[in-house]
Write a protein that holds these residues in place. Structure first.
Motif, short mmCIF file in Angstrom:
data_model
loop_
_atom_site.label_atom_id
_atom_site.label_comp_id
_atom_site.label_asym_id
_atom_site.label_seq_id
_atom_site.Cartn_x
_atom_site.Cartn_y
_atom_site.Cartn_z
N THR A 138 91.82 -90.13 54.95
CA THR A 138 90.80 -90.22 55.98
C THR A 138 89.74 -89.15 55.76
O THR A 138 90.04 -87.98 55.57
CB THR A 138 91.43 -90.03 57.38
N ARG A 139 88.50 -89.58 55.80
CA ARG A 139 87.36 -88.66 55.62
C ARG A 139 86.47 -88.76 56.85
O ARG A 139 86.41 -89.79 57.51
CB ARG A 139 86.55 -89.04 54.37
N LEU A 140 85.74 -87.70 57.12
CA LEU A 140 84.84 -87.64 58.27
C LEU A 140 83.40 -87.49 57.82
O LEU A 140 83.11 -86.88 56.79
CB LEU A 140 85.19 -86.46 59.18
N LEU A 141 82.51 -88.00 58.64
CA LEU A 141 81.07 -87.81 58.43
C LEU A 141 80.50 -87.25 59.71
O LEU A 141 80.71 -87.79 60.81
CB LEU A 141 80.38 -89.14 58.10
N TYR A 142 79.78 -86.14 59.58
CA TYR A 142 79.03 -85.56 60.69
C TYR A 142 77.57 -85.73 60.31
O TYR A 142 77.10 -85.21 59.30
CB TYR A 142 79.38 -84.08 60.86
N ALA A 143 76.83 -86.51 61.11
CA ALA A 143 75.44 -86.82 60.77
C ALA A 143 74.54 -86.66 61.99
O ALA A 143 74.83 -87.18 63.06
CB ALA A 143 75.33 -88.24 60.23
N GLY A 144 73.46 -85.96 61.78
CA GLY A 144 72.39 -85.87 62.76
C GLY A 144 71.24 -86.73 62.27
O GLY A 144 70.84 -86.63 61.11
N ILE A 145 70.73 -87.59 63.12
CA ILE A 145 69.69 -88.54 62.72
C ILE A 145 68.48 -88.41 63.63
O ILE A 145 68.61 -88.29 64.84
CB ILE A 145 70.24 -89.99 62.77
N THR A 146 67.32 -88.44 63.01
CA THR A 146 66.05 -88.48 63.74
C THR A 146 65.27 -89.68 63.22
O THR A 146 65.20 -89.90 62.02
CB THR A 146 65.23 -87.19 63.52
N LEU A 147 64.72 -90.45 64.14
CA LEU A 147 63.95 -91.63 63.78
C LEU A 147 62.47 -91.33 63.94
O LEU A 147 62.05 -90.78 64.96
CB LEU A 147 64.32 -92.82 64.67
N ARG A 148 61.70 -91.69 62.93
CA ARG A 148 60.24 -91.59 63.04
C ARG A 148 59.73 -92.98 63.37
O ARG A 148 60.00 -93.93 62.65
CB ARG A 148 59.62 -91.10 61.74
N VAL A 149 59.01 -93.07 64.49
CA VAL A 149 58.50 -94.36 64.96
C VAL A 149 56.98 -94.33 64.98
O VAL A 149 56.36 -93.26 64.96
CB VAL A 149 59.07 -94.72 66.35
#
Length: 157
Positions: A73-84
């Motif tokens: 089992t692996r984990l992903l920690y992701a912060g995402i910002t959307l440019r609109v």
């Protein structure tokens, strides 16, 4: 010897005429350059009026389990910002934040850790997210104008 009629005077007049013609040519060139400069500020003002500051929507970071691979089992920690493109799209995405987060969780949890460690894998993930989030949330929704998916935090463990 033959006498020339007004030799030095003719030369003086020719020189004066040449100086006047070259001055007139220089003045015409300066006028044309200045005239072109007067046209450009209007165009530049229109371009700056059309340019608006970028509009971003920051989404709270995610921690998801990745698809199983050989290492367990692996984990992903992701912060995402959307440019609109505009505030209307930003507001629409904020109104549908639970649906947006659900779509993101589905996409992120289906990834394998090995594909996310390369920059090409991250670019592919960003394009998948953009395609999935561009789909309408409601039947009567206007099209979303999503420009770019930006990863502000990204840890694979």
């Amino acid at each position: 010897m033959a006498e020339s009629s007004g030799g030095p005077k003719k030369l003086l007049w020719v020189m004066i005429i040449l100086v006047l013609l070259s001055s007139a040519g220089a003045a015409a060139a300066i006028y044309m350059v200045m005239d072109q400069r007067d046209d450009n500020p209007g165009e530049a003002a229109e371009e700056t009026a059309e340019r608006q500051p970028p509009v971003f929507l920051t989404i709270e970071p995610f921690t998801v389990n990745l698809a199983d691979d050989r290492q367990g089992t692996r984990l992903l920690y992701a912060g995402i910002t959307l440019r609109v493109e505009d505030e209307e799209t930003r507001d629409l995405l904020e109104q549908h934040m639970p649906q947006l987060r659900s779509r993101l969780l589905t996409i992120l949890s289906g990834q394998e850790a090995g594909s996310l460690t390369s920059s090409q894998g991250k670019q592919q993930l960003a394009s998948n997210i953009k395609a999935r989030l561009s789909e309408p949330f409601d039947e009567d929704q206007p099209p979303l104008r999503l420009s770019e998916v930006l990863f502000t935090e990204f840890i694979v463990q």
